[in-house]
Write a protein that holds these residues in place. Structure first.
Motif, PDB file in Angstrom:
ATOM      1  N   ARG A  24       8.508  33.540   6.219  1.00 37.85           N
ATOM      2  CA  ARG A  24       7.986  32.481   5.354  1.00 37.85           C
ATOM      3  C   ARG A  24       8.143  31.102   6.010  1.00 37.85           C
TER       4      ARG A  24
ATOM      5  N   SER B  74       5.731  30.297   8.937  1.00 39.55           N
ATOM      6  CA  SER B  74       4.461  29.740   8.473  1.00 39.55           C
ATOM      7  C   SER B  74       4.613  28.286   8.054  1.00 39.55           C
TER       8      SER B  74
ATOM      9  N   GLY C 169       2.151  34.919   7.487  1.00 37.75           N
ATOM     10  CA  GLY C 169       3.585  34.722   7.269  1.00 37.75           C
ATOM     11  C   GLY C 169       3.948  34.695   5.801  1.00 37.75           C
ATOM     12  N   TYR C 170       3.114  34.059   4.981  1.00 35.19           N
ATOM     13  CA  TYR C 170       3.363  34.025   3.533  1.00 35.19           C
ATOM     14  C   TYR C 170       3.371  35.427   2.937  1.00 35.19           C
TER      15      TYR C 170
ATOM     16  N   TYR D 210      11.685  30.529  13.120  1.00 33.73           N
ATOM     17  CA  TYR D 210      10.593  29.585  12.866  1.00 33.73           C
ATOM     18  C   TYR D 210      10.382  28.591  14.004  1.00 33.73           C
TER      19      TYR D 210
ATOM     20  N   LEU E 103      -1.948  32.327  11.076  1.00 28.56           N
ATOM     21  CA  LEU E 103      -0.485  32.410  11.063  1.00 28.56           C
ATOM     22  C   LEU E 103       0.116  32.056   9.702  1.00 28.56           C
ATOM     23  N   ILE E 104      -0.399  31.042   9.037  1.00 20.91           N
ATOM     24  CA  ILE E 104       0.215  30.615   7.771  1.00 20.91           C
ATOM     25  C   ILE E 104       0.060  31.674   6.679  1.00 20.91           C
TER      26      ILE E 104
END
Length: 517
Positions: free
Chosen positions: A281, A284, A458-459, A422, A454-455
């Motif tokens: 998380r 992202s 990842g979520y 991250y 990617l965002i």
């Protein structure tokens, strides 16, 4: 869903206290008895100072994000250089130093002193960043800054978890994490003002370093080391082992605290799944924070107030969301202590399509920048409102699952892993964009694809992991952890294999970034 009554935790804690043979360290509710107006004022002031410290500690990251183009131009940096500055330059230092510093803070029971010294140190290093004239100067200043910032989050979360009663920890920790959103909002306003007045980004760093020094002094003057209060585990064998070692030699006590805490983390069924889910998380989130502002300024060059409006949405909506997450988690604490995992997992997955609409807002508006910004602001508000409920509530749950005596140490281990995960985001993106001119259409298009993939991914990975962890959290709460000496060969292999793989990835990415810088 199986539920465990809050009163059972308290009863179990009382039983455990009676079972211990060694002289005891008091683990009690911070507000034993009636909470007076004076104490409420003191608690509010303590949390406010910790919030200010956390907010200021976030500021340099947002300066790098908002002033990316100016920093690249002023210092003659490449995309790989920027990836190093925003990724492992501080990430590795965070991971290496957060754990031992946090252990010392717990062992010496001097969390306030350690936080004060750390704040003063990183503030001075931020000033030196503002004085940098080339890549190596700012890189060394950021690495040194990481030494001071490394334990800040773990120390702040740990202190708040002992300052307030359990049912209010979720709200209090959420107030701390408002600093993330206020920091970005203020950075947005400053970026806009500096752009209009042609003021250098270096001035922002110098100013925030001076403010940080003042906050460091206030931490020492106002805060006092609070007594530790109990966690919510039905059978905390690690804490019992630590307390029994209270009156042994210093070396023996340190050895017991380290081994018992590490074994607790290894035996927990939920902590590592929670850590990996949070890592996905926040991976992202780091992509979002470092690359979204500059991407939006590239595709909306005529919108002079874009960064200002962006910052307002981040500050206002993000703050409302994280506080709301803390309030509802506090409300459901006695009924379902795992509630933060629902809002964390589901909220992130709901947010993903809104993020995609943000990235594609100009295309959705068919090239109309005015209409595109309207779509951008609306979808961005929706994305933050759904995705940002979690930080304070989730940190509170982690603190309540760790042994009270060494919770800062446990939180630091979690933070170190998260930072290494991250921090790989800027490294990866910097390498992917290294052959593109930062002002070219190809660079913007490549950045758009990276953000759009990617965002949301990842979520969703993080969200699924959080939901899967709910069952394991309840097993830990009941005391159904992996038995001492009963870990399977597969569990040991996966545990140590993860650390080995993480180390290999970090070293490989950092080395490649240096080679291609």
């Amino acid at each position: 869903m199986e539920k465990v009554e809050y009163s059972k935790y308290e009863d179990r804690v009382a039983d455990v206290e009676l079972e211990r043979e060694a002289p005891q360290v008091a683990y009690r509710s911070p507000s034993s008895g009636r909470t007076t107006p004076l104490r409420l004022l003191y608690l509010s002031l303590c949390i406010f100072i910790l919030f200010l410290n956390f907010f200021v500690a976030q500021y340099d990251k947002f300066v790098l994000s908002y002033f990316q183009a100016e920093i690249l131009d002023t210092l003659n940096l490449s995309s790989s250089n920027y990836g190093l500055l925003s990724g492992y330059a501080t990430g590795i230092v965070f991971a290496l130093l957060a754990i031992p510093v946090a252990f010392i803070a717990d062992y010496t029971e001097s969390r306030v002193w350690v936080l004060c010294i750390a704040t003063l140190w990183w503030s001075v290093c931020v000033i030196f960043q503002g004085l940098s004239h080339n890549f190596w100067q700012i890189l060394l200043a950021r690495i040194a800054m990481g030494i001071g910032q490394a334990p800040a989050e773990a120390l702040s979360v740990s202190l708040i978890s002992d300052l307030v009663d359990k049912e209010w920890i979720f709200l209090a920790e959420s107030v701390l994490y408002v600093g993330v959103y206020v920091g970005e909002a203020v950075s947005g306003q400053i970026a806009t003002a500096f752009t209009k007045t042609n003021t250098s980004w270096t001035e922002a760093l110098k100013a925030i370093g001076i403010v940080g020094i003042v906050i460091g002094v206030l931490i020492r003057l106002v805060l006092r080391e609070p007594p530790r209060q109990s966690n919510i585990l039905a059978n905390d064998e690690a804490e019992m082992e630590i307390v029994r070692a209270e009156h042994t030699s210093r070396i023996a006590k340190a050895r017991v605290e380290f081994s018992a805490s590490w074994n607790h983390i290894f035996r927990s069924r939920s902590l590592w799944l929670l850590t990996l889910s949070s890592g996905a998380r926040q991976f992202s989130g780091n992509v979002f924070g470092y690359y979204m502002p500059s991407y939006l300024t590239y595709i909306y060059p005529d919108q002079v107030n874009l960064l200002s409006n962006y910052g307002i949405i981040v500050g206002a909506v993000g703050s409302v969301a994280v506080i709301a997450g803390g309030i509802v988690s506090s409300y459901f604490f006695r009924r379902n202590v795992s509630f933060p995992l629902y809002i964390t997992g589901i909220g992130g997955m709901i947010s993903a399509p809104f993020v995609i609409c943000m990235i594609l807002s100009l295309q959705l508006a068919k090239g109309d920048q005015t209409l595109g910004t309207h779509i951008l602001y609306g979808t961005m508000a929706a994305a933050y409102l759904t995705a940002e409920l979690w930080l304070g509530a989730f940190a509170s749950l982690l603190a309540l699952l760790l042994p009270p005596k060494t919770k800062t140490f446990g939180l630091a281990i979690y933070t170190a892993v998260i930072v290494l995960i991250y921090s790989s985001a800027p490294q990866i993106i910097g390498l992917a964009l290294r052959n593109y001119d930062e002002t070219s259409a190809a660079y913007i298009e490549k950045t758009k694809v990276i953000l759009a993939v990617l965002i949301p991914v990842g979520y969703w990975i993080g969200g699924i992991g959080f939901l899967l962890a709910i069952r394991e959290v309840w097993r830990d709460l009941r005391g159904d952890m992996v038995p001492i000496g009963g870990a399977s060969a597969l569990r040991k292999l996966m545990f140590w294999g993860f650390w080995f793989l993480l180390a290999v990835v970090v070293i490989a990415l950092f080395t490649v970034s240096l080679v291609y810088r």
